[in-house]
Write an enzyme that holds these catalytic residues in place. Structure first.
Site, PDB file in Angstrom:
ATOM      1  N   HIS A  62     -21.797  57.192 -29.430  1.00 29.01           N
ATOM      2  CA  HIS A  62     -20.794  57.744 -28.116  1.00 29.01           C
ATOM      3  C   HIS A  62     -21.188  56.918 -27.060  1.00 29.01           C
ATOM      4  CE1 HIS A  62     -20.007  61.461 -30.792  1.00 29.01           C
ATOM      5  NE2 HIS A  62     -19.391  60.469 -31.420  1.00 29.01           N
ATOM      6  N   CYS A 105     -11.690  40.947 -11.750  1.00 35.38           N
ATOM      7  CA  CYS A 105     -10.502  40.600 -11.948  1.00 35.38           C
ATOM      8  C   CYS A 105      -9.445  41.585 -11.710  1.00 35.38           C
ATOM      9  CB  CYS A 105     -10.447  40.423 -13.554  1.00 35.38           C
ATOM     10  SG  CYS A 105     -10.304  42.099 -14.180  1.00 35.38           S
TER      11      CYS A 105
END
Ligand code: BV8
Ligand code: ZN
Length: 246
Positions: free
Chosen positions: A118, A148
């Protein structure tokens, strides 16, 4: 706590040992479990926070929650259960940890073969370009953004998200190869993680459960030890060492 001689015998003939762990193994390090009486999920419902839509709806709130958990995890130390599993590497050819925990405590205890089903709270990445940011993130002007422009999220698996394939397939391979498969401190209700216990069982492994209470797995475990992992695991290793040194 009396340890079954047959389990010690099974360990003596074993090469591959696997430890499948959940939040219960870290509770003695002061990290709350999910479903225990002071569990995380008692206050907040998983789907409210540990899922992508919740993050897109309110990234501040989700980050606040992970930074809160990260602070607790950074103050925590691996406990005797984590340390015993690491020490097992000195006594068995192949020791694997398959964990649902994102707290990095197995690695800090010295285990070196770990499948993190996980994710890990110490890693982060951009939801747009997937660039990783594993240094301390700066929240001074809100949720950190990637160069970005994309939002940065913790590298943990949220409900409805697929598990990292390499970690799951690695865990599945280890489960199939295991001679003794320890299930430590998990309520085994989250899938596909909990399914690995059945993979080990079907592959002929001796399944050993360690939990403070019964779980859905108690019916398939050959041996169930009910108590704290930080007390039972050291006892099993001491018992094993005392037998092989006689
Ligand atoms: C997915 C990271 C494909 C984030 C987590 C099949 C059947 C039913 C449902 C499903 C299914 N397949 C998929 C689902 C849905 C869902 C699921 O399983 N839901 C459950 C709730 C029914 N699974 C998913 O969404 C998974 N993804 O299936 O993708 C897909 C894709 C699209 C559409 C459909 C499917 C992703 C699941 C991963 C979610 N992320 N964590 C974060 O941490 O924030 S799960 C998180 O909760 C943990 O990682 C862990 O897995 C789980 C908590 O369980 P435990 O660790 O066991 O903790 P818990 O508190 O429950 O129990 C602690 C135990 O320790 C207790 O038994 C206690 O008695 C014991 N204990 C306490 N102290 C001690 C102790 N024992 C020993 N010593 C002590 N001292
Ligand atoms: Zn990016």
């Amino acid at each position: 706590m009396q340890i079954d001689n047959n389990l010690i015998e099974a360990l003596k003939d074993s090469e591959s040992i696997v430890f499948f762990t959940g939040a219960g193994i870290s509770s003695e390090s002061g990290i709350a479990t999910f479903r225990g009486k002071d569990g995380i999920w008692n206050k907040l419902r998983p789907e409210e926070l540990a899922n992508f839509n919740a993050f897109m709806r309110n990234p501040e709130m989700v980050w606040e929650w992970y930074n809160h958990r990260k602070k607790i995890i950074h103050k925590a130390q691996p406990n005797a259960a984590h340390r015993t599993i690491a020490e097992m590497q000195n006594h068995f050819k192949d020791v694997t940890v398959i964990t649902q925990n994102i707290d990095n405590l197995h690695r800090r205890a010295g285990s070196n073969k770990i499948y993190e089903l996980h994710g890990n709270i110490e890693r982060n990445f951009c939801i747009n370009c997937k660039k990783f940011y594993n240094e301390e993130l700066d929240f001074s002007d809100g949720v950190p953004k990637c160069e970005c422009g994309g939002l940065i999220r913790p590298d943990v698996v949220w409900f409805g998200e697929f598990l990292p394939e390499d970690q799951f397939l690695g865990g599945e391979r280890a489960a199939m190869k295991s001679d003794v498969f320890f299930v430590v401190g998990t309520s085994a209700v989250v899938y596909p993680a909990a399914g690995l216990v059945y993979v080990a069982k079907q592959s002929g492994a001796t399944v050993v459960e360690i939990n403070i209470e019964e779980t859905p797995l108690s019916s398939i475990a050959q041996y169930s030890y009910f108590g704290k992992a930080g007390e039972i695991l050291p006892t099993i290793l001491e018992e094993y060492k005392s037998i092989i040194n006689t």
